[in-house]
Design a protein around this motif. Structure first.
Motif, PDB file in Angstrom:
ATOM      1  N   LEU A 295       0.825  -1.202   0.000  1.00 36.36           N
ATOM      2  CA  LEU A 295       0.000   0.000   0.000  1.00 36.36           C
ATOM      3  C   LEU A 295       0.865   1.260   0.000  1.00 36.36           C
ATOM      4  O   LEU A 295       0.601   2.206  -0.748  1.00 36.36           O
ATOM      5  N   LEU A 296       1.916   1.253   0.804  1.00 33.36           N
ATOM      6  CA  LEU A 296       2.827   2.397   0.850  1.00 33.36           C
ATOM      7  C   LEU A 296       3.490   2.630  -0.505  1.00 33.36           C
ATOM      8  O   LEU A 296       3.559   3.763  -0.990  1.00 33.36           O
ATOM      9  N   LEU A 297       3.939   1.556  -1.148  1.00 31.88           N
ATOM     10  CA  LEU A 297       4.568   1.693  -2.459  1.00 31.88           C
ATOM     11  C   LEU A 297       3.574   2.168  -3.518  1.00 31.88           C
ATOM     12  O   LEU A 297       3.917   2.987  -4.376  1.00 31.88           O
ATOM     13  N   ILE A 298       2.356   1.676  -3.469  1.00 32.54           N
ATOM     14  CA  ILE A 298       1.340   2.101  -4.433  1.00 32.54           C
ATOM     15  C   ILE A 298       0.994   3.577  -4.245  1.00 32.54           C
ATOM     16  O   ILE A 298       0.889   4.333  -5.217  1.00 32.54           O
ATOM     17  N   VAL A 299       0.852   4.003  -2.990  1.00 28.01           N
ATOM     18  CA  VAL A 299       0.531   5.412  -2.723  1.00 28.01           C
ATOM     19  C   VAL A 299       1.680   6.311  -3.173  1.00 28.01           C
ATOM     20  O   VAL A 299       1.464   7.326  -3.835  1.00 28.01           O
ATOM     21  N   ALA A 300       2.924   5.935  -2.827  1.00 26.67           N
ATOM     22  CA  ALA A 300       4.073   6.764  -3.218  1.00 26.67           C
ATOM     23  C   ALA A 300       4.224   6.807  -4.737  1.00 26.67           C
ATOM     24  O   ALA A 300       4.451   7.873  -5.323  1.00 26.67           O
ATOM     25  N   GLY A 301       4.092   5.672  -5.397  1.00 21.01           N
ATOM     26  CA  GLY A 301       4.199   5.641  -6.853  1.00 21.01           C
ATOM     27  C   GLY A 301       3.073   6.392  -7.529  1.00 21.01           C
ATOM     28  O   GLY A 301       3.291   7.129  -8.499  1.00 21.01           O
ATOM     29  N   GLY A 302       1.860   6.241  -7.021  1.00 18.70           N
ATOM     30  CA  GLY A 302       0.720   6.951  -7.601  1.00 18.70           C
ATOM     31  C   GLY A 302       0.832   8.458  -7.411  1.00 18.70           C
ATOM     32  O   GLY A 302       0.514   9.236  -8.320  1.00 18.70           O
ATOM     33  N   ALA A 303       1.312   8.865  -6.238  1.00 16.95           N
ATOM     34  CA  ALA A 303       1.484  10.301  -5.998  1.00 16.95           C
ATOM     35  C   ALA A 303       2.571  10.877  -6.899  1.00 16.95           C
ATOM     36  O   ALA A 303       2.418  11.972  -7.449  1.00 16.95           O
ATOM     37  N   THR A 304       3.656  10.136  -7.076  1.00 18.02           N
ATOM     38  CA  THR A 304       4.729  10.594  -7.963  1.00 18.02           C
ATOM     39  C   THR A 304       4.231  10.682  -9.403  1.00 18.02           C
ATOM     40  O   THR A 304       4.523  11.645 -10.120  1.00 18.02           O
ATOM     41  N   LEU A 305       3.468   9.701  -9.820  1.00 17.99           N
ATOM     42  CA  LEU A 305       2.897   9.723 -11.168  1.00 17.99           C
ATOM     43  C   LEU A 305       1.938  10.900 -11.341  1.00 17.99           C
ATOM     44  O   LEU A 305       1.955  11.581 -12.368  1.00 17.99           O
ATOM     45  N   ALA A 306       1.127  11.144 -10.318  1.00 15.01           N
ATOM     46  CA  ALA A 306       0.172  12.253 -10.399  1.00 15.01           C
ATOM     47  C   ALA A 306       0.897  13.593 -10.531  1.00 15.01           C
ATOM     48  O   ALA A 306       0.497  14.440 -11.339  1.00 15.01           O
ATOM     49  N   VAL A 307       1.971  13.782  -9.768  1.00 18.98           N
ATOM     50  CA  VAL A 307       2.737  15.026  -9.869  1.00 18.98           C
ATOM     51  C   VAL A 307       3.381  15.119 -11.246  1.00 18.98           C
ATOM     52  O   VAL A 307       3.425  16.191 -11.857  1.00 18.98           O
ATOM     53  N   GLY A 308       3.870  13.994 -11.752  1.00 22.24           N
ATOM     54  CA  GLY A 308       4.463  13.991 -13.088  1.00 22.24           C
ATOM     55  C   GLY A 308       3.462  14.328 -14.173  1.00 22.24           C
ATOM     56  O   GLY A 308       3.822  14.857 -15.231  1.00 22.24           O
TER      57      GLY A 308
END
Length: 192
Positions: free
Chosen positions: A15-28
């Motif tokens: 869950l932590l990895l999905i949230v961090a990756g999704g947030a990074t993708l969203a900012v990108g």
């Protein structure tokens, strides 16, 4: 208990990895990040050139970082495979006595042992699992006893009758077993 903790930790890490990756993708993709996020905009990089080249003069830095990440990845994959591995035997090797061998489905042995255990007096419900290896299986049985059942007598009957028959049918001298006995709970009824 250990399996539940392992699965909970795996779920939290995922869950932590999905949230961090999704947030990074969203900012990108152009979403405005919160003020505490590690970078501010879609054109900003995670590691600046100064951060990347800071340890360039030290020959040990990048090999150590790569080795540490590889070890972490291998440990995570090992942990995941241990969680996904079956804890139940699918088949058992049986010595038929003629030099050949046979295989018996593990589920069939579990069902036979469970049915025999449920026929014992005082047993309300039985659940049997086979664990271990094909050549050296182990039995884990959970018996729910009726209120009037004696645990000692039930256990002696299971070991003396059910497990003895299973050892004979499977052609084994020994068949280690772990038996968990629980008392059945009944709801209180109003008597008028």
């Amino acid at each position: 208990m250990r399996t539940k903790v392992n699965r909970l930790l795996l779920a939290l890490a995922g869950l932590l990895l999905i949230v961090a990756g999704g947030a990074t993708l969203a900012v990108g993709l152009g979403v405005k990040p919160p003020s505490w996020w590690i970078y501010d905009g879609r054109h900003e990089v995670l590691l600046t050139e100064a951060n990347r080249t800071r340890w360039r003069g030290e020959g040990w830095w990048w090999p150590v970082v790569i080795a540490a990440l590889a070890v972490i990845l291998l440990l995570a994959l090992w942990w995941l495979s241990a969680e996904l591995r079956r804890h139940r035997l699918t088949a058992l090797s049986v010595d038929t006595g003629d030099g050949d061998g046979a295989e018996v489905r593990g589920r069939a042995v579990e069902d036979a042992l469970g049915d025999e255990a449920e026929r014992l007096p005082g047993v309300d419900r039985a659940r049997v699992l086979l664990r271990g290896r094909r050549s050296s299986p182990e039995v884990r049985a959970g018996l729910r006893l009726e209120p009037n059942a004696g645990p000692r007598e039930t256990l002696e009957r299971l070991v003396g009758q059910g497990l003895r028959d299973a050892r004979g049918a499977l052609g084994r001298d020994e068949l280690p077993a772990e038996v968990v006995l629980k008392a059945a709970r009944h709801k209180a009824e109003r008597v008028s």
